[in-house]
Design an enzyme around this catalytic site. Structure first.
Site, short mmCIF file in Angstrom:
data_model
loop_
_atom_site.label_atom_id
_atom_site.label_comp_id
_atom_site.label_asym_id
_atom_site.label_seq_id
_atom_site.Cartn_x
_atom_site.Cartn_y
_atom_site.Cartn_z
N ALA A 159 4.63 -13.79 2.60
CA ALA A 159 5.78 -13.84 3.80
C ALA A 159 5.26 -13.46 5.06
CB ALA A 159 6.88 -12.80 3.35
N ARG A 192 -1.33 -22.67 -6.12
CA ARG A 192 -0.30 -21.59 -6.21
C ARG A 192 0.45 -21.55 -4.79
NH1 ARG A 192 -4.54 -16.85 -8.40
NH2 ARG A 192 -4.79 -18.08 -10.34
N HIS A 207 -1.53 -3.24 8.23
CA HIS A 207 -1.41 -1.87 7.26
C HIS A 207 -2.69 -1.31 7.18
CE1 HIS A 207 0.52 1.29 5.49
NE2 HIS A 207 0.19 1.14 4.21
#
Length: 492
Positions: A47, A76, A132
């Protein structure tokens, strides 16, 4: 690898925790120039990966995706996400050696393996970016000294990063440069250009540090953002059913109630949310939330202490090494809760009814947001960072519960957030057991105002309003929301 934060001196820890500056939009006047003409390769196409890449491409930048060979060969979902949107896709060996900027947007638990694989392929003087900082701060990943390391962290799910960009706006974003890896002194230029490319400069940007982002992000997601919403959902539902409220009604009130209630939080802070209640209900919600804060404060502090010390990361990474045994067990158990298995009833609930019949939910939101903020700032995290990691993100997470309950919330959030959510939930439910014995349907399931004359003591109401409006999160929140509103007006 050693936990990076724990290698710092106390003064260095406090300095990095305290990095936080709301950046003026003029600081982004160069737009994406620092990255124009450079090859940007994104690792991972989930996402965040897909939606950030779409924004960067629409901002005129050269973006491609690199995936593991087996992901490409077996087509995938990550491969389909990239290829069906017209992006060039290649293996690490094909694309990394010519990349000027490599953006790692894979799940946290894959970071060490991914970075270890791509770093030997990265050319001298290139840049590595994260959204992050867990891999750097908690795992202590050592990056080659000629590589610049930056972070651009949008404070929303990937889907909203894209939707806000398409509306000509963006989402609030934290940016940082790792102090151990800025060999040419260009890290901030690259981080700002990347942020402009995603639209973040239009919604408010905090200049942060890897340390401040990680320690505040982990705290927010474990407590108010995910943990307390899960605990509150289960406890409120079970209490209503115990008291004879229709299961379908109870399920719908909880599933959609968090989203409705926190929408007012987004626009007007805690005060705006509490103002949606009648005067007697506001006083009651205030009293209940004060009691909840007293009960939960030690748990919030324990979570923050374990995050600061690295204890949380240590036990979670042990579970990673054990094939996510605990995580998967806890996820399955959540799916078996009565709330999760009970469909929302085919009953109309008006917007105001979510407030009137969900007073306990309002009290939980107020208690959780304020506690998370207070606990973070007590630990040296600056108010602005604490605001974004508590109040700002709560409506975004509540929206995921509205879509498909707790399953959707735990699917969308990061693996670190999900693990921390379960730890908090398992400790919080027994902590609130005695409190919940005193709860009746006047504060969850039925209208608190029913049969009351709406009269209150004036001085008590004034005192409650003063406490709500003078809380530091209300003060910094008003400033940040005003800045966002002004920017949105300029953009539109």
């Amino acid at each position: 690898m050693a936990n990076y934060f724990n290698t710092l001196s106390l003064r260095e820890k406090l300095d990095q925790l305290g990095v936080c500056e709301f950046m003026d939009r003029s600081e982004f006047s160069d737009g994406v120039a620092a990255l124009k003409g450079k090859k940007i390769v994104i690792v991972g196409c989930g996402a965040q990966g897909l939606n950030q890449g779409l924004n960067l491409r629409d901002s005129g930048l050269d973006v491609s995706y690199t995936l593991r060979k087996e992901a490409i060969d077996s087509k995938r979902q990550s491969f389909l996400n990239a290829s069906e949107n017209g992006f060039k896709v290649g293996t690490y060996e094909e694309l990394i050696p010519t990349a000027d900027l490599v953006i790692n947007l894979t799940p946290d638990k894959q970071h060490t393996a991914v970075v270890s694989a791509v770093m030997p392929l990265m050319k001298k003087g290139s840049t590595l970016s994260y959204s992050h900082g867990f891999n750097i701060v908690e795992e202590g990943m050592q990056i080659r000294k000629d590589i610049t390391v930056i972070m651009v962290a949008p404070k929303s799910p990937g889907s909203e990063v894209r939707e806000e960009y398409k509306r000509g706006f963006g989402v609030p974003t934290l940016i940082a440069v790792h102090p151990e890896n800025d060999p040419e002194g260009k890290g901030w230029d690259y981080a700002k250009a990347y942020c402009v490319g995603t639209g973040g400069d239009r919604a408010g940007v905090l200049k942060s540090s890897f340390v401040a982002e990680v320690k505040s992000d982990l705290m927010g997601e474990q407590t108010i953002l995910c943990g307390l919403l899960q605990t509150g959902s289960i406890l409120c539902f079970d209490k209503m059913v115990e008291k004879g409220i229709d299961k379908g009604y109870a399920s719908k009130l909880i599933q959609y109630g968090w989203e409705v209630i926190t929408e007012s939080l987004k626009h007007g802070g805690i005060s705006g949310m509490m103002d949606r209640l009648s005067n007697p209900a506001k006083i009651k919600a205030f009293q209940v939330s004060e009691e909840l804060k007293d009960i939960m404060r030690p748990l919030f502090r324990k979570h923050q202490d374990d995050i600061i010390s690295g204890e949380f990361s240590r036990i979670m990474m042990e579970d990673w090494a054990n094939g996510d045994k605990n995580l998967l067990t806890w996820r399955a158990a959540t799916g078996e809760t009565a709330f999760e298995k009970t469909p929302a009833g085919d009953v109309k609930i008006a917007e105001q009814e979510y407030y009137d019949n969900g007073l306990l939910m309002v009290a939980m939101v107020r208690a959780g947001v304020e506690l998370a903020f207070e606990t973070m700032t007590e630990s040296g995290i600056i108010d602005e960072s604490a605001y974004y990691e508590s109040l700002h993100e709560t409506p975004l997470i509540a929206n995921t519960i509205a879509r498909k309950k707790l399953f959707e919330m735990n699917r969308v959030i990061s693996d670190t957030a999900e693990y921390g959510c379960y730890l908090f939930d398992h400790a919080c439910k027994p902590l609130l057991a005695n409190f919940m014995k005193t709860v009746d349907t006047d504060i969850i399931g039925k209208n608190f105002n029913a049969g009351k004359d709406n009269g209150v003591d004036n001085q008590m109401l004034i005192a409650v309003n003063e406490v709500l409006r003078s809380h530091p999160i209300e003060i910094v929140g008003a400033e940040l929301r005003e800045a966002m509103t002004e920017m949105k007006a300029i953009v539109s």
